[in-house]
Design a protein around this motif. Structure first.
Motif, mmCIF file in Angstrom:
data_model
loop_
_atom_site.group_PDB
_atom_site.id
_atom_site.type_symbol
_atom_site.label_atom_id
_atom_site.label_comp_id
_atom_site.label_asym_id
_atom_site.label_seq_id
_atom_site.Cartn_x
_atom_site.Cartn_y
_atom_site.Cartn_z
ATOM 1 N N THR A 129 73.373 21.424 56.703
ATOM 2 C CA THR A 129 73.992 22.620 56.644
ATOM 3 C C THR A 129 74.722 22.749 57.928
ATOM 4 N N LEU A 130 74.121 22.431 59.091
ATOM 5 C CA LEU A 130 74.571 22.425 60.446
ATOM 6 C C LEU A 130 75.968 21.467 60.697
ATOM 7 N N ILE A 131 75.889 20.421 59.947
ATOM 8 C CA ILE A 131 76.931 19.306 59.923
ATOM 9 C C ILE A 131 78.081 19.793 59.291
ATOM 10 N N GLN A 132 77.757 20.653 58.051
ATOM 11 C CA GLN A 132 78.787 21.335 57.267
ATOM 12 C C GLN A 132 79.648 22.608 58.327
ATOM 13 N N GLN A 133 78.914 23.089 58.920
ATOM 14 C CA GLN A 133 79.244 24.267 59.694
ATOM 15 C C GLN A 133 80.262 24.003 60.786
ATOM 16 N N GLU A 134 79.737 22.495 61.449
ATOM 17 C CA GLU A 134 80.400 21.872 62.687
ATOM 18 C C GLU A 134 81.894 21.463 62.185
ATOM 19 N N MET A 135 81.923 21.005 60.785
ATOM 20 C CA MET A 135 83.205 20.410 60.314
ATOM 21 C C MET A 135 83.950 21.511 60.146
ATOM 22 N N ALA A 136 83.513 22.777 59.656
ATOM 23 C CA ALA A 136 84.448 23.667 59.036
ATOM 24 C C ALA A 136 84.935 24.549 60.466
ATOM 25 N N THR A 137 83.753 24.743 61.345
ATOM 26 C CA THR A 137 84.127 25.588 62.680
ATOM 27 C C THR A 137 83.406 25.092 63.716
ATOM 28 N N SER B 104 81.571 24.080 67.078
ATOM 29 C CA SER B 104 81.230 24.982 68.208
ATOM 30 C C SER B 104 81.718 24.367 69.541
ATOM 31 N N ASP B 105 81.683 25.129 70.582
ATOM 32 C CA ASP B 105 82.226 24.721 71.898
ATOM 33 C C ASP B 105 81.356 23.402 72.272
ATOM 34 N N TYR B 106 80.090 23.530 72.089
ATOM 35 C CA TYR B 106 79.104 22.418 72.719
ATOM 36 C C TYR B 106 79.707 21.079 71.916
ATOM 37 N N PHE B 107 79.903 21.237 70.660
ATOM 38 C CA PHE B 107 80.012 20.142 69.818
ATOM 39 C C PHE B 107 81.574 19.460 70.374
ATOM 40 N N VAL B 108 82.401 20.310 70.435
ATOM 41 C CA VAL B 108 83.778 19.918 70.920
ATOM 42 C C VAL B 108 83.825 19.174 72.336
ATOM 43 N N ARG B 109 82.969 19.879 73.118
ATOM 44 C CA ARG B 109 82.922 19.210 74.520
ATOM 45 C C ARG B 109 82.348 17.870 74.585
ATOM 46 N N HIS B 110 81.133 17.711 73.617
ATOM 47 C CA HIS B 110 80.533 16.470 73.580
ATOM 48 C C HIS B 110 81.766 15.222 73.316
ATOM 49 N N PHE B 111 82.577 15.573 72.572
ATOM 50 C CA PHE B 111 83.526 14.516 71.765
ATOM 51 C C PHE B 111 84.772 14.644 72.837
ATOM 52 N N ALA B 112 85.103 15.358 73.434
ATOM 53 C CA ALA B 112 86.476 15.689 74.270
ATOM 54 C C ALA B 112 86.122 15.033 75.750
ATOM 55 N N LYS B 113 84.951 15.249 76.112
ATOM 56 C CA LYS B 113 84.546 14.449 77.323
ATOM 57 C C LYS B 113 84.533 12.882 77.427
ATOM 58 N N LYS C 164 92.712 26.600 77.255
ATOM 59 C CA LYS C 164 93.802 25.987 76.332
ATOM 60 C C LYS C 164 93.387 24.437 75.736
ATOM 61 N N MET C 165 92.638 23.728 76.645
ATOM 62 C CA MET C 165 92.437 22.396 76.175
ATOM 63 C C MET C 165 91.398 22.414 74.992
ATOM 64 N N MET C 166 90.232 23.509 75.381
ATOM 65 C CA MET C 166 89.279 23.651 74.328
ATOM 66 C C MET C 166 89.917 24.049 72.882
ATOM 67 N N GLU C 167 90.838 24.840 72.830
ATOM 68 C CA GLU C 167 91.432 24.913 71.481
ATOM 69 C C GLU C 167 92.174 23.889 71.052
ATOM 70 N N TYR C 168 92.711 23.195 71.986
ATOM 71 C CA TYR C 168 93.476 21.918 71.397
ATOM 72 C C TYR C 168 92.455 20.864 70.915
ATOM 73 N N PHE C 169 91.443 20.604 71.585
ATOM 74 C CA PHE C 169 90.369 19.623 71.072
ATOM 75 C C PHE C 169 89.339 20.123 69.811
ATOM 76 N N THR C 170 89.233 21.705 69.742
ATOM 77 C CA THR C 170 88.762 21.959 68.551
ATOM 78 C C THR C 170 89.667 21.688 67.370
ATOM 79 N N LEU D 290 91.668 19.184 67.028
ATOM 80 C CA LEU D 290 91.593 17.870 66.895
ATOM 81 C C LEU D 290 90.062 17.272 66.265
ATOM 82 N N VAL D 291 89.357 17.897 66.562
ATOM 83 C CA VAL D 291 87.852 17.570 66.092
ATOM 84 C C VAL D 291 87.729 17.859 64.575
ATOM 85 N N ARG D 292 88.280 18.898 64.190
ATOM 86 C CA ARG D 292 88.335 19.165 62.732
ATOM 87 C C ARG D 292 88.979 18.572 62.091
ATOM 88 N N LYS D 293 90.245 18.180 62.598
ATOM 89 C CA LYS D 293 91.002 17.291 61.839
ATOM 90 C C LYS D 293 90.488 15.803 61.774
#
Length: 362
Positions: free
Chosen positions: A180-188, A190-199, A209-215, A217-220
């Motif tokens: 369920t958590l994975i499905q939530q992260e796939m759809a929306t 979280s900042d923590y999840f986005v930062r994990h990959f972006a860094k 601005k960059m957080m919005e950009y990477f959010t 990208l992570v979803r796609k």
């Protein structure tokens, strides 16, 4: 007929009957009692299945839970499962119901909350003799999965063993919550999840601005990753089908050659159909989504109804495109580079579906 086939046959019955069921009692009779019978329990034997099970709880007298499944323990019949029922349209909630209270005062180790479509199984993993707030297993009769049917089989009369079920309940419960958590992260994401990959791929500062950009990208990236996995599996399956089809056919069994124009459904069109199904399967029963091929387009419909189009795909020309429908069934055509781009229109597909009926909430 083995257990899996019996359960799937019962799932077909639920689909066929549910819209004609008007009351909770009818839900019990038409959907829940056949379910218990399929598990091997004699619903007409009051020593085995006790309806309106009563046990005084403190100052509360005569409260009832809908059913108790009884088993012989050292020569004495004791409840092993308690079942509380709702009308099939009613959402399931544990708030202020008898199932929680009865669990404390009986020897039953399992509680089941159901509306005849969804079955939620509870036990006391977190605190002894206190039923957990979250189920360790959930079965949807409109979307039966083979692995869930195997777990359900453990509750059937011939295989019922408390220790065996408890030993796997913890893994089932936490696996379901993680999914369920994975499905939530796939759809929306979280900042923590986005930062994990972006860094790991970007050395600059992660401002708003960059957080919005990477959010985005992570979803796609999630969508494309799962699309690639689906594509690879379909190619494997279609490759096996083509290998089988390429085997020589005896002359006497050769079908008569068709005359006139024929519609040929291509592997790419089938692949696109499964992509749309994957996008919508969390919104509605995937079996209700079907395809029809035509000379000029490949249609995906709800309930095999031409009046309920979800989208049309144009994949056989020089330019690929998808036609989407708004709530007024107004068409809008978009060019796509490949069928992977269907994922970019996920929101529009869900919106098209919601124009015909609201998503089922369990």
């Amino acid at each position: 007929m083995d257990f899996k086939d019996q359960i799937k046959q019962l799932g077909d019955r639920v689909i066929r009957l549910k819209d004609s069921i008007q009351t909770e009692e009818a839900t019990k009779t038409a959907l829940i009692m056949p379910f218990l019978n399929t598990l091997g329990y004699d619903v007409f034997n009051p020593f085995e299945v006790v309806p309106e099970f009563i046990s005084d709880i403190g100052t509360k007298k005569g409260e009832k839970v809908d059913y108790a499944i009884m088993r012989d323990v050292n020569g004495q019949m004791e409840p092993c499962m308690l079942i509380e029922c709702k009308h099939w349209k009613q959402s399931l909630t544990l708030h202020d119901n008898q199932l929680l209270r009865y669990f404390h005062v009986t020897k039953a180790r399992f509680g089941i909350l159901t509306n005849g479509i969804t079955y939620r199984f509870y036990t006391d993993l977190q605190e002894p003799n206190k039923m957990d707030e979250k189920p360790f297993l959930e079965i949807n009769m409109l979307d039966l999965r083979d692995n869930q049917i195997e777990e359900l089989k453990k509750f059937s009369k011939p295989y019922f063993d408390v220790d065996t079920i408890i030993s796997t309940a913890s893994e089932l419960k936490y696996t379901a919550e993680i999914k369920t958590l994975i499905q939530q992260e796939m759809a929306t994401p979280s900042d923590y999840f986005v930062r994990h990959f972006a860094k790991q791929v970007y050395g600059g500062q992660l401002n708003a601005k960059m957080m919005e950009y990477f959010t985005n990208l992570v979803r796609k990236s999630f969508q494309h990753t799962f699309s690639d996995q689906i594509t690879d599996r379909l190619k494997t399956a279609l490759g096996q089908e083509e290998l089988t089809a390429s085997q020589p056919v005896p002359v006497e069994t050769q079908p008569e050659e068709k005359k006139g124009p024929t519609v040929v459904t291509t592997p790419e069109e089938l692949e696109s159909f499964y992509i749309v199904r994957a996008i919508l399967r969390n919104t509605i029963d995937a079996n209700r989504i079907v395809h029809r091929d035509a000379q000029s387009y490949f249609a995906i419909l709800l309930d095999d109804n031409n009046r309920k189009p979800i989208c049309r795909l144009h994949l056989n020309g020089n330019k690929k495109a998808i036609t989407l429908f708004d709530e007024n069934k107004v068409e809008q055509r978009y060019e796509i580079n490949s069928i992977n781009d269907i994922f970019l229109h996920s929101d529009a597909l869900i919106k098209a579906l919601s124009a015909y009926e609201k998503p089922v909430v369990s």
